[in-house]
Design a protein around this motif. Sequence first.
Motif, short mmCIF file in Angstrom:
data_model
loop_
_atom_site.label_atom_id
_atom_site.label_comp_id
_atom_site.label_asym_id
_atom_site.label_seq_id
_atom_site.Cartn_x
_atom_site.Cartn_y
_atom_site.Cartn_z
N GLY A 28 -2.66 5.58 -0.02
CA GLY A 28 -1.74 5.41 -1.14
C GLY A 28 -0.61 4.45 -0.83
O GLY A 28 -0.28 3.57 -1.64
N PHE A 32 -3.20 1.34 -2.05
CA PHE A 32 -3.15 1.53 -3.51
C PHE A 32 -1.88 0.93 -4.12
O PHE A 32 -1.95 0.06 -4.99
N TYR A 35 -1.30 -3.03 -3.74
CA TYR A 35 -2.27 -3.76 -4.57
C TYR A 35 -1.92 -3.61 -6.05
O TYR A 35 -2.00 -4.57 -6.82
N LEU A 36 -1.51 -2.40 -6.44
CA LEU A 36 -1.13 -2.16 -7.83
C LEU A 36 0.10 -2.99 -8.20
O LEU A 36 0.15 -3.62 -9.27
N ILE A 238 -4.77 -0.41 -12.26
CA ILE A 238 -4.84 0.88 -11.57
C ILE A 238 -6.23 1.10 -10.97
O ILE A 238 -6.37 1.51 -9.82
N SER A 239 -7.26 0.80 -11.75
CA SER A 239 -8.62 0.99 -11.24
C SER A 239 -8.91 0.04 -10.09
O SER A 239 -9.56 0.41 -9.11
N ALA A 241 -6.69 -1.15 -7.96
CA ALA A 241 -5.97 -0.64 -6.80
C ALA A 241 -6.68 0.56 -6.19
O ALA A 241 -6.74 0.72 -4.96
N LEU A 242 -7.22 1.41 -7.06
CA LEU A 242 -7.94 2.59 -6.57
C LEU A 242 -9.21 2.18 -5.83
O LEU A 242 -9.52 2.72 -4.76
N ASN A 244 -9.71 -0.66 -4.35
CA ASN A 244 -9.27 -1.29 -3.10
C ASN A 244 -8.96 -0.23 -2.05
O ASN A 244 -9.34 -0.38 -0.88
N ALA A 245 -8.28 0.84 -2.46
CA ALA A 245 -7.92 1.90 -1.51
C ALA A 245 -9.17 2.62 -1.00
O ALA A 245 -9.29 2.88 0.21
#
Length: 277
Positions: A28, A32, A35-36, A238-239, A241-242, A244-245
Amino acid sequence: MKLDLSAAWDGAMAMIRTNREVVLVLAGVFFFLPYLAFSLFLPDSGMAEASAANEGDMDAIAAIVMEFYAEFWWALLLLALIQSVGALASLAVLGDNARPTVGDAIRRGVSLLPTQLGAQIVAALAIFAPIVLASGIGAATGSAAITGLLTLLGLPVVIYIVVKFSLSSPAIAIDQTRNPLKALTRSWGLTKGNSLRLFFFFLLLIVAFLVASTVLNLLIGLALALLGEELQLIGLAISGALINAIFSVVAYAVLASVHHHLGGKAIATVPRAGGEE
């Protein structure tokens, strides 16, 4: 020793399960959220639209891309540094059986960042050297066909070097090797006899990620299209970043697991106690 790819994958999943709370925090904070923030606050400034308008004009597209990098180089560098620290911290948490806490892992990531950067610079020089050499020889002949052929022949060498250096980050984060050259040498030695297997293993993971992320983004984009362009962009950020995490965690777990298997180390499978975070 020959790498058991199935065991390496199972080991990676075991590492994530064993350290899931700590990994969730690191993912996170380092993968996350940065990137977000990058996606939301540093838009492409119309780069996608401009590229579409100049479709087929590679010089114009290259100029647009270079303009973007020239304007936002500092943000790209900051994002890379943050995620590099996160990578080292994640590898430490996943692969070090001493069970470092989040704070210990982050401190290790920060302290080993210069080593990581040094190793990446040396690796980049080694990786691009065959292509530059092939292109230079081809250019000297004055033949575009020969240049293209030599460059194509140099690609297998580039891929080989990438695979051979793929375990340098685990060598730095888990073994705490502070000399960049020793980390690269350690990676080269660990991958001996397994280069081809590792190449196809990594390739399979990358292809699976690309397919899954493309399908997921498409579905999310379609679902959010009815809510308006602004909400759609936020949802896609958001998607993204998710994704990517998730990919980062899985990738570093795989590297840590491969490092353990080729190094003859056991993988801790007992979940952390609540106070170990």
